[in-house]
Scaffold this motif. Structure first.
Motif, PDB file in Angstrom:
ATOM      1  N   ARG A 186      42.641  66.082 -70.321  1.00  0.00           N
ATOM      2  CA  ARG A 186      42.901  67.433 -70.813  1.00  0.00           C
ATOM      3  C   ARG A 186      41.831  68.359 -70.252  1.00  0.00           C
ATOM      4  N   ALA A 187      42.258  69.384 -69.520  1.00  0.00           N
ATOM      5  CA  ALA A 187      41.332  70.355 -68.944  1.00  0.00           C
ATOM      6  C   ALA A 187      41.855  71.746 -69.278  1.00  0.00           C
ATOM      7  N   ALA A 188      41.239  72.417 -70.254  1.00  0.00           N
ATOM      8  CA  ALA A 188      41.780  73.684 -70.769  1.00  0.00           C
ATOM      9  C   ALA A 188      43.258  73.518 -71.094  1.00  0.00           C
ATOM     10  N   PRO A 189      43.615  72.545 -71.943  1.00  0.00           N
ATOM     11  CA  PRO A 189      45.020  72.171 -72.113  1.00  0.00           C
ATOM     12  C   PRO A 189      45.826  73.206 -72.879  1.00  0.00           C
ATOM     13  N   GLN A 215      49.478  84.343 -77.744  1.00  0.00           N
ATOM     14  CA  GLN A 215      49.110  84.047 -76.356  1.00  0.00           C
ATOM     15  C   GLN A 215      47.599  84.085 -76.167  1.00  0.00           C
ATOM     16  N   SER A 216      47.089  83.115 -75.432  1.00  0.00           N
ATOM     17  CA  SER A 216      45.659  83.055 -75.119  1.00  0.00           C
ATOM     18  C   SER A 216      45.503  82.637 -73.665  1.00  0.00           C
ATOM     19  N   GLU A 217      44.355  82.952 -73.081  1.00  0.00           N
ATOM     20  CA  GLU A 217      44.115  82.695 -71.665  1.00  0.00           C
ATOM     21  C   GLU A 217      42.732  82.092 -71.463  1.00  0.00           C
ATOM     22  N   PRO A 218      42.606  81.089 -70.590  1.00  0.00           N
ATOM     23  CA  PRO A 218      41.283  80.553 -70.265  1.00  0.00           C
ATOM     24  C   PRO A 218      40.502  81.530 -69.404  1.00  0.00           C
ATOM     25  N   GLY A 219      39.174  81.417 -69.451  1.00  0.00           N
ATOM     26  CA  GLY A 219      38.306  82.277 -68.664  1.00  0.00           C
ATOM     27  C   GLY A 219      37.668  81.537 -67.500  1.00  0.00           C
ATOM     28  N   LEU A 220      36.772  82.228 -66.813  1.00  0.00           N
ATOM     29  CA  LEU A 220      36.095  81.644 -65.660  1.00  0.00           C
ATOM     30  C   LEU A 220      35.315  80.389 -66.023  1.00  0.00           C
ATOM     31  N   ALA A 221      34.715  80.389 -67.208  1.00  0.00           N
ATOM     32  CA  ALA A 221      33.956  79.209 -67.626  1.00  0.00           C
ATOM     33  C   ALA A 221      34.859  77.987 -67.740  1.00  0.00           C
ATOM     34  N   HIS A 222      36.082  78.184 -68.211  1.00  0.00           N
ATOM     35  CA  HIS A 222      37.011  77.058 -68.323  1.00  0.00           C
ATOM     36  C   HIS A 222      37.404  76.541 -66.939  1.00  0.00           C
ATOM     37  N   LEU A 223      37.533  77.436 -65.970  1.00  0.00           N
ATOM     38  CA  LEU A 223      37.831  77.002 -64.605  1.00  0.00           C
ATOM     39  C   LEU A 223      36.686  76.157 -64.055  1.00  0.00           C
ATOM     40  N   ALA A 224      35.460  76.579 -64.320  1.00  0.00           N
ATOM     41  CA  ALA A 224      34.307  75.804 -63.866  1.00  0.00           C
ATOM     42  C   ALA A 224      34.298  74.417 -64.499  1.00  0.00           C
ATOM     43  N   LEU A 225      34.535  74.357 -65.807  1.00  0.00           N
ATOM     44  CA  LEU A 225      34.525  73.061 -66.498  1.00  0.00           C
ATOM     45  C   LEU A 225      35.659  72.170 -66.021  1.00  0.00           C
ATOM     46  N   ALA A 226      36.834  72.750 -65.784  1.00  0.00           N
ATOM     47  CA  ALA A 226      37.956  71.956 -65.272  1.00  0.00           C
ATOM     48  C   ALA A 226      37.642  71.409 -63.880  1.00  0.00           C
ATOM     49  N   VAL A 404      27.906  75.675 -62.865  1.00  0.00           N
ATOM     50  CA  VAL A 404      27.375  76.271 -64.095  1.00  0.00           C
ATOM     51  C   VAL A 404      28.387  77.320 -64.560  1.00  0.00           C
ATOM     52  N   PRO A 405      29.040  77.103 -65.709  1.00  0.00           N
ATOM     53  CA  PRO A 405      30.113  78.018 -66.125  1.00  0.00           C
ATOM     54  C   PRO A 405      29.695  79.479 -66.194  1.00  0.00           C
ATOM     55  N   SER A 406      28.481  79.748 -66.669  1.00  0.00           N
ATOM     56  CA  SER A 406      28.049  81.134 -66.838  1.00  0.00           C
ATOM     57  C   SER A 406      27.785  81.837 -65.513  1.00  0.00           C
ATOM     58  N   ALA A 407      27.698  81.082 -64.421  1.00  0.00           N
ATOM     59  CA  ALA A 407      27.414  81.674 -63.109  1.00  0.00           C
ATOM     60  C   ALA A 407      28.664  81.945 -62.283  1.00  0.00           C
ATOM     61  N   MET A 408      29.824  81.672 -62.825  1.00  0.00           N
ATOM     62  CA  MET A 408      31.056  81.864 -62.043  1.00  0.00           C
ATOM     63  C   MET A 408      31.194  83.314 -61.596  1.00  0.00           C
ATOM     64  N   PRO A 409      31.540  83.537 -60.343  1.00  0.00           N
ATOM     65  CA  PRO A 409      31.658  84.901 -59.833  1.00  0.00           C
ATOM     66  C   PRO A 409      32.791  85.683 -60.498  1.00  0.00           C
ATOM     67  N   HIS A 410      32.566  86.967 -60.634  1.00  0.00           N
ATOM     68  CA  HIS A 410      33.554  87.873 -61.222  1.00  0.00           C
ATOM     69  C   HIS A 410      34.153  88.708 -60.096  1.00  0.00           C
ATOM     70  N   VAL A 411      35.413  88.443 -59.756  1.00  0.00           N
ATOM     71  CA  VAL A 411      36.087  89.155 -58.676  1.00  0.00           C
ATOM     72  C   VAL A 411      37.273  89.922 -59.263  1.00  0.00           C
ATOM     73  N   SER A 412      37.293  91.219 -59.043  1.00  0.00           N
ATOM     74  CA  SER A 412      38.364  92.081 -59.543  1.00  0.00           C
ATOM     75  C   SER A 412      39.335  92.419 -58.420  1.00  0.00           C
ATOM     76  N   ILE A 413      40.570  92.693 -58.795  1.00  0.00           N
ATOM     77  CA  ILE A 413      41.598  93.109 -57.832  1.00  0.00           C
ATOM     78  C   ILE A 413      41.932  94.573 -58.081  1.00  0.00           C
ATOM     79  N   THR A 414      41.861  95.369 -57.032  1.00  0.00           N
ATOM     80  CA  THR A 414      42.284  96.761 -57.108  1.00  0.00           C
ATOM     81  C   THR A 414      43.429  96.954 -56.134  1.00  0.00           C
ATOM     82  N   ARG A 514      41.251  86.243 -54.052  1.00  0.00           N
ATOM     83  CA  ARG A 514      40.266  86.255 -55.156  1.00  0.00           C
ATOM     84  C   ARG A 514      39.634  84.871 -55.324  1.00  0.00           C
ATOM     85  N   MET A 515      40.453  83.814 -55.270  1.00  0.00           N
ATOM     86  CA  MET A 515      39.911  82.465 -55.444  1.00  0.00           C
ATOM     87  C   MET A 515      38.951  82.113 -54.313  1.00  0.00           C
TER      88      MET A 515
END
Length: 558
Positions: A186-189, A215-226, A404-414, A514-515
């Motif tokens: 289970r990874a952000a299941p 509805q809920s959504e995982p964040g960048l930290a969850h991607l790092a942990l997965a 490190v989950p807290s260090a995940m880059p923040h990339v926005s789309i415009t 973005r990825m």
């Protein structure tokens, strides 16, 4: 799900199956109280002739009499090909081993046992107040504590039901456990265990889209942990491949990320569904079976036994490169190749074995230059503000556990669209300050995300935006935040490099760019900031162009 060795004597394939977030493939229709239960308890009946049958387990053995020749409307026409029935039931329902009369009903005797596994049965559950369940919650828009879950917590039950109720093309059982062993993770299941001392919480430990108001959504930290979890599982060396199950709108993004970050030679495949498991024409079950077929066939492997196709999405009997596919509609067949070149890695072959149709030229998995094992432990980010100045800051992006989950880059789309609030021309040159959203995001990133950047979804396919947006994004670049330009929508061509301070996104969609930009920030860190991002010097511009060239090399090859 176990079995013997393969006929050739090779060890059985072992597949790691990960349950990801908001996965329709792991979702089931609401459990609605059957008419059998309603009649038993004096509740109003639902309309319709038949009760829906749901997979459930017997609590005790049971003996059933099944009417002979009832499995097919033409079965009785071939009665002469059949052995005699086990017996007959007379008009009073009594069983006889010798036919008692001309009108007696021929039957087969079936002994059912709890050890057999799941059986389709009427759903007898009711609410605590004795009323019938009409939906998954006690009432519309109920709080999480008053709503049941429709998503499975992992894929174990899904695979059991596919094997138990699925039919192969010639009436034989579906081959899952007969061809491979499975381990479930289970990874952000999508479903969570909410009772007990270590109960899980919606929106923190598991992520649903149904009921829709929850509805809920995982964040960048969850991607790092997965990412760390998938890499750790594969580092054991026990697995022949990975199946990742996620919601259909995003499974391609996650698989592309895994294809960039995960250092492995085994196939990484993702599956989704446009229709819920158990529903009419559910497509996810077949996608799972096809994924097992693809992995166990070995067709993806080169002469060294390593995957030559990278991360893929397997849906609708096609194998897509995760880099080159996107969902365009919520129906089976609702995926398309983006970028205008290649994309379909293999055909599942129908009755035959899978066949490769195309080999990706991009770097991936064990050949990726941003895979987890080659990322540095620290990189240089940026901090400060546009008013007070931007300074470099060291960021630890990796430790003994991986990212490190807290260090995940923040990339926005415009996104570019014509007819901005103000036009531009010789009499009205672009003013970056008019793009208040972009400038606000730059300052927010500098305050909270030392690794950050932008993707500009611009003209298709070239990636350019209007001059005012370009000016604001140039400020981001000289504040240390790289900017990637991509074509608009499901682009069918290349975003060519027209300005050396911007990264060309090649033929990537904005979400895929973005990825890759997130991964590039983990590899190279931020760009060198200018003393004044609104007015860089020639030397600062040259330093930025040199740093951007590293990013561009990644986008040209991944």
């Amino acid at each position: 799900m176990r079995g013997d060795l393969l006929p050739a004597g090779a060890p059985r394939p072992r597949i790691a199956v990960f349950a990801g977030p908001t996965a329709t493939i792991l979702n089931t229709p609401d459990l609605v109280t059957s008419n059998k239960a309603r009649a038993r308890h004096g509740l109003p009946l639902r309309p319709g002739r038949s009760d829906v049958l749901r997979p459930q387990r017997l609590a005790a053995p049971a003996t059933l009499y099944v009417e002979a020749f009832s499995a097919h409307p033409l079965e009785e026409d071939a009665a002469g090909l059949y052995a005699p029935p086990d017996g007959w039931l007379d008009e009073d329902g009594a069983f006889h081993t010798v036919r008692p009369s001309e009108g007696a009903k021929p039957v087969y005797v079936v002994e059912l046992d709890p050890a057999d596994g799941l059986y389709p049965l009427p759903y007898m559950g009711r609410q605590a107040d004795g009323s019938a369940w009409e939906e998954t919650s006690v009432a519309p828009y109920a709080a999480p504590a008053e709503a049941r879950q429709t998503f499975y917590p992992d894929a174990r039950r899904l695979y059991e039901e596919i094997e138990r109720f699925g039919l192969a093309d010639h009436g034989t059982p579906v081959e899952l456990g007969s061809v491979a062993d499975f381990a479930f993770f289970r990874a952000a299941p999508s479903g969570g265990y909410t009772a007990g001392a270590e109960s899980e919480r919606l929106g923190r430990d598991f992520f649903v889209y149904y009921p829709y108001h929850l509805q809920s959504e995982p964040g960048l930290a969850h991607l790092a942990l997965a990412t760390n979890q998938v890499q750790a599982v594969l580092d054991t060396g026990e697995f022949t491949g990975v199946q990742w199950l996620e919601g259909s709108p995003t499974v391609d993004e996650t698989l592309y990320w895994f294809g960039l970050l995960i250092d492995t030679g085994v196939p990484l495949v993702g599956h989704a569904a446009q229709r819920r498991h158990q529903s009419l024409s559910a497509d996810g079950d077949r996608n799972v079976v096809d994924g097992v077929k693809f992995i166990t066939s070995g067709v993806a492997l080169d002469e060294r036994g390593e995957s030559r196709v990278g991360a893929c999405v397997i849906v609708d009997e096609l194998v897509y490169s995760a880099r080159d596919v996107t969902k365009v509609d919520a129906r089976p067949g609702g995926y398309e190749v983006t970028g205008g070149h290649g994309g379909v890695v293999a055909d599942l072959g129908g009755y035959g074995p899978p066949q490769l149709t195309y080999l990706p030229a991009r770097r991936h998995t064990q050949r990726s230059e941003v895979r987890l094992t080659v990322l540095p432990e620290t990189v240089v980010g940026v901090t400060g503000s546009l008013d007070a100045g931007v300074t470099p800051a060291e960021v630890r992006i990796k430790d003994a556990d991986g990212l490190v989950p807290s260090a995940m880059p923040h990339v926005s789309i415009t996104k570019y669209s014509r007819y901005a609030a103000t036009g531009t021309g010789t009499d009205s040159p672009p003013v970056a300050e008019e793009e208040v959203e972009i400038l606000a995001r730059i300052d927010a990133n500098l305050a909270g995300f030392p690794l950050s950047g932008f993707v500009c979804e611009g003209m298709s396919p070239f990636g350019m935006a209007d001059p005012t947006k370009n000016a604001a994004l140039s400020v981001a670049v000289f504040a240390g935040l790289p900017v990637v330009r991509t074509g608009r929508g499901t682009t069918g061509g290349m975003a060519y490099r027209t300005d050396p301070v911007f990264v060309s996104g090649n033929n990537l969609t904005a979400t895929k760019a973005r990825m890759l930009l997130m991964a590039a920030l983990l590899r190279f860190g931020a760009l060198p900031p200018a003393a004044d991002p609104f007015a860089p010097t020639p030397d600062e511009r040259a330093a930025t162009e040199k740093a951007v060239a590293q990013y561009q090399a990644l986008f040209d090859t991944h």
